[in-house]
Design an enzyme around this catalytic site. Structure first.
Site, PDB file in Angstrom:
ATOM      1  N   THR A   1       3.468  -7.724   7.371  1.00 51.30           N
ATOM      2  CA  THR A   1       2.475  -6.969   8.016  1.00 51.30           C
ATOM      3  C   THR A   1       1.259  -7.887   8.569  1.00 51.30           C
ATOM      4  OG1 THR A   1       1.533  -6.583   5.859  1.00 51.30           O
ATOM      5  CG2 THR A   1       2.847  -4.651   6.763  1.00 51.30           C
TER       6      THR A   1
ATOM      7  N   GLN B   1       0.799  -1.036   0.110  1.00 55.92           N
ATOM      8  CA  GLN B   1      -0.076  -0.005  -0.219  1.00 55.92           C
ATOM      9  C   GLN B   1       0.891   1.252   0.053  1.00 55.92           C
ATOM     10  OE1 GLN B   1      -3.770  -0.410   2.346  1.00 55.92           O
ATOM     11  NE2 GLN B   1      -2.399  -1.590   3.703  1.00 55.92           N
TER      12      GLN B   1
ATOM     13  N   TYR C   1       4.214  -9.024  16.299  1.00 54.48           N
ATOM     14  CA  TYR C   1       4.570  -8.117  15.106  1.00 54.48           C
ATOM     15  C   TYR C   1       5.050  -6.656  15.806  1.00 54.48           C
ATOM     16  CZ  TYR C   1       3.015  -4.104  11.764  1.00 54.48           C
ATOM     17  OH  TYR C   1       3.002  -2.903  11.045  1.00 54.48           O
TER      18      TYR C   1
HETATM   19  N1  LIG Z   1      -0.987  -1.850   7.320  1.00 52.48           N
HETATM   20  C1  LIG Z   1      -1.185  -1.251   8.252  1.00 52.48           C
HETATM   21  O1  LIG Z   1      -2.311  -1.127   8.760  1.00 52.48           O
HETATM   22  C2  LIG Z   1      -0.023  -0.694   9.128  1.00 52.48           C
HETATM   23  C3  LIG Z   1      -0.134   0.081  10.316  1.00 52.48           C
HETATM   24  C4  LIG Z   1       0.890   0.695  10.789  1.00 52.48           C
HETATM   25  C5  LIG Z   1       2.293   0.784  10.218  1.00 52.48           C
HETATM   26  N2  LIG Z   1       2.095  -0.040   9.222  1.00 52.48           N
HETATM   27  C6  LIG Z   1       3.527  -0.094   8.522  1.00 52.48           C
HETATM   28  O2  LIG Z   1       3.689   0.741   7.163  1.00 52.48           O
HETATM   29  C7  LIG Z   1       4.479  -0.031   6.357  1.00 52.48           C
HETATM   30  C8  LIG Z   1       3.856  -0.163   4.991  1.00 52.48           C
HETATM   31  O3  LIG Z   1       2.534  -1.099   5.429  1.00 52.48           O
HETATM   32  P1  LIG Z   1       1.943  -1.607   4.220  1.00 52.48           P
HETATM   33  O4  LIG Z   1       0.502  -1.821   4.688  1.00 52.48           O
HETATM   34  O5  LIG Z   1       2.128  -0.519   2.868  1.00 52.48           O
HETATM   35  O6  LIG Z   1       2.359  -3.111   3.665  1.00 52.48           O
HETATM   36  P2  LIG Z   1       1.912  -4.059   2.672  1.00 52.48           P
HETATM   37  O7  LIG Z   1       0.795  -3.521   1.738  1.00 52.48           O
HETATM   38  O8  LIG Z   1       1.585  -5.585   3.484  1.00 52.48           O
HETATM   39  O9  LIG Z   1       3.174  -4.294   1.812  1.00 52.48           O
HETATM   40  C9  LIG Z   1       4.292  -4.935   2.094  1.00 52.48           C
HETATM   41  C10 LIG Z   1       5.305  -4.992   1.245  1.00 52.48           C
HETATM   42  O10 LIG Z   1       6.446  -5.699   1.750  1.00 52.48           O
HETATM   43  C11 LIG Z   1       6.723  -6.898   0.724  1.00 52.48           C
HETATM   44  N3  LIG Z   1       7.424  -7.769   1.200  1.00 52.48           N
HETATM   45  C12 LIG Z   1       6.896  -8.759   2.346  1.00 52.48           C
HETATM   46  N4  LIG Z   1       7.786  -9.732   2.462  1.00 52.48           N
HETATM   47  C13 LIG Z   1       8.754  -9.445   1.223  1.00 52.48           C
HETATM   48  C14 LIG Z   1       9.838 -10.409   0.773  1.00 52.48           C
HETATM   49  N5  LIG Z   1      10.276 -11.673   1.647  1.00 52.48           N
HETATM   50  N6  LIG Z   1      10.596  -9.887  -0.172  1.00 52.48           N
HETATM   51  C15 LIG Z   1      10.304  -9.108  -0.793  1.00 52.48           C
HETATM   52  N7  LIG Z   1       9.292  -8.213  -0.220  1.00 52.48           N
HETATM   53  C16 LIG Z   1       8.538  -8.422   0.762  1.00 52.48           C
HETATM   54  C17 LIG Z   1       5.444  -7.031   0.128  1.00 52.48           C
HETATM   55  O11 LIG Z   1       5.836  -7.706  -1.208  1.00 52.48           O
HETATM   56  P3  LIG Z   1       4.544  -8.642  -1.702  1.00 52.48           P
HETATM   57  O12 LIG Z   1       3.559  -7.806  -2.167  1.00 52.48           O
HETATM   58  O13 LIG Z   1       5.490  -9.350  -2.615  1.00 52.48           O
HETATM   59  O14 LIG Z   1       4.163  -9.542  -0.597  1.00 52.48           O
HETATM   60  C18 LIG Z   1       4.769  -5.746   0.214  1.00 52.48           C
HETATM   61  O15 LIG Z   1       5.339  -5.066  -1.005  1.00 52.48           O
HETATM   62  C19 LIG Z   1       5.027  -1.243   7.029  1.00 52.48           C
HETATM   63  O16 LIG Z   1       6.518  -0.855   7.811  1.00 52.48           O
HETATM   64  C20 LIG Z   1       4.193  -1.329   8.138  1.00 52.48           C
HETATM   65  O17 LIG Z   1       4.800  -1.907   9.157  1.00 52.48           O
HETATM   66  C21 LIG Z   1       1.069  -0.719   8.517  1.00 52.48           C
END
Ligand SMILES: NC(=O)c1ccc[n+]([C@@H]2O[C@H](COP(=O)([O-])OP(=O)(O)OC[C@H]3O[C@@H](n4cnc5c(N)ncnc54)[C@H](OP(=O)(O)O)[C@@H]3O)[C@@H](O)[C@H]2O)c1
Length: 293
Positions: free
Chosen positions: A61, A11, A124
Site C-alpha cells: 500500500t 487497518q 500501485y
Molecule cells: N489505505 C488506503 O487508503 C486504501 C485505499 C483504497 C484501497 N485500499 C486497499 O484496501 C486494502 C487494505 O488496505 P489497508 O490500508 O488496510 O492496508 P495496510 O494497513 O497497509 O495493511 C497491509 C497489510 O498487508 C500486510 N503485508 C504487506 N506485505 C506483506 C508481506 N510481504 N507478507 C505478509 N504481510 C504483508 C501488512 O503486514 P505488516 O503489518 O507486517 O506490514 C499489513 O497487515 C488493500 O487491498 C488496499 O490496496 C487501501
C-alpha cells in the site's frame, strides 16, 4: 468454517478479524509466520489449512514507494490475489478481496461506476488492477470491494497524521483538488460481513461512505469535530489552507477524481451507506478513547 485472513496487522485486516470472528475459526498469519512475497510458502500454507473463505486485506500500500518497487508491488497486489483465486477455484472456496479507486484514471467530476473504463495513473494502481483482473478471470466465488481513502483509529493514515500535526502546528497547507470519500476500515469490514452473509452476487463493488470532500475538507472536518469533542489543538480549521496537487509533488501520480458510485452495492444489500461525516465522528471517538485509555 475455516477462514484465512491475510493482512491482520493492517487497518482493514484488524477490523475484519473482529467482525468475522463469530463465523468460524480464523487463521491469521503475521508477516513473520507467512511472508506473502514467498509464493511457495503461500501455496504450502493453503494446502495445510484448506480455508473455505479467504479474506485478503494484505497489499503493498506504499503508493509512492511502489513507483520504484514495481516487482514487490506486483507480487503482493497482482500475483498474490491470482494465487488465492486459483486456490479458491480448485478448492471451491470463497475469496473476499480489496481494491482501490486508484484503478480509475480520475478524470472529470462524476462518480465512476464498476463498469467504467479503468486507467491507473500509478504503479500501485496498475498492480491493484492486475489483482482485480486475475480474481475476476479465475472464475472463483469472489467479491472485490474497491474502496477509497482508508483510515482508522490505528495504523498510518491521514486522520492520525492530521491529529499529530494539528497538536503542534498553527497553519497547514493541504491538497484541495483531489475529491473522494474517506472510508473507515471498520465500515469496510462491517459491510463485507453483510455482503458475505447475504450472499450477494459475485463480482466487483464499490464500498465507501456517501458524500465527497477534498483532503483539505477532510482535514478541516477532523479538526473541527475533534475540538467539538472537547479536545485541544494548536490549529484552527480556518488555518488549513488549500493548495493544488501541483504544489505537493509526489513520486506517484494520484487521481483528482476518486468519486465512486455506490448504487450497485446499495442495491445488492438493500441499504443506504452512511455519510462520511458520521463515519468520521465514530472513528474520532474511537481514536480519542484510545488516546485517553
Ligand atoms: N489505505 C488506503 O487508503 C486504501 C485505499 C483504497 C484501497 N485500499 C486497499 O484496501 C486494502 C487494505 O488496505 P489497508 O490500508 O488496510 O492496508 P495496510 O494497513 O497497509 O495493511 C497491509 C497489510 O498487508 C500486510 N503485508 C504487506 N506485505 C506483506 C508481506 N510481504 N507478507 C505478509 N504481510 C504483508 C501488512 O503486514 P505488516 O503489518 O507486517 O506490514 C499489513 O497487515 C488493500 O487491498 C488496499 O490496496 C487501501
Amino acid at each position: 468454517m475455516k477462514i484465512l485472513l491475510l493482512g491482520q496487522t493492517g487497518q482493514v485486516g484488524f477490523e475484519l478479524k473482529r467482525v468475522f470472528s463469530p463465523l468460524g475459526n480464523i487463521v491469521a498469519p503475521t508477516r513473520d509466520q507467512l511472508d506473502l512475497l514467498n509464493k511457495q510458502a503461500v501455496a504450502d500454507y493453503l494446502s495445510e489449512h484448506k480455508p473455505s473463505l479467504i479474506l485478503n486485506a494484505a497489499a503493498y500500500t506504499a503508493v509512492d514507494k511502489a513507483e520504484s518497487e514495481h516487482e514487490l508491488a506486483s507480487r503482493l497486489n497482482g500475483g498474490l490475489p491470482q494465487q488465492l483465486a486459483d486456490y479458491a477455484k480448485q478448492a471451491n472456496a470463497s475469496l473476499i478481496h480489496y481494491s482501490s479507486d486508484y484503478v480509475y484514471p480520475g478524470q472529470g467530476d462524476q462518480p465512476f461506476d464498476e463498469s467504467a473504463p479503468t486507467g491507473p495513473l500509478s504503479v500501485y494502481g496498475k498492480t491493484k488492477l492486475e489483482g482485480d483482473d486475475a480474481v475476476t478471470a479465475s472464475g472463483c466465488q469472489h467479491w472485490i470491494f474497491r474502496t477509497s481513502w482508508v483510515y482508522s483509529a490505528r495504523g498510518h493514515n491521514f486522520m492520525r497524521t492530521m491529529l499529530r500535526l494539528g497538536k503542534d502546528k498553527t497553519e497547514l497547507k493541504v491538497v484541495a483538488d483531489q475529491i473522494g470519500a474517506p472510508t473507515p476500515a471498520r465500515l469496510i469490514a462491517q459491510v463485507s460481513l453483510l455482503a458475505y452473509l447475504r450472499d450477494i452476487p459475485a463480482g466487483t463493488y464499490h464500498l465507501a461512505p456517501r458524500g465527497k470532500t477534498s483532503w483539505q475538507g477532510f482535514a478541516k472536518a477532523i479538526f473541527s469535530l475533534y475540538r467539538t469533542m472537547g479536545h485541544p489543538l494548536a490549529i484552527e480549521s480556518e488555518a488549513v489552507h488549500a493548495i493544488p496537487t501541483a504544489d505537493y509533488p509526489t513520486p506517484a501520480k494520484r487521481p483528482l477524481n476518486s468519486r465512486l458510485a455506490l448504487t450497485k452495492l446499495e442495491a445488492a444489500l438493500d441499504i443506504a451507506l452512511p455519510q462520511w461525516e458520521s463515519q468520521l465522528e465514530q472513528t474520532l471517538e474511537e481514536s480519542i478513547d484510545r488516546e485517553t485509555a
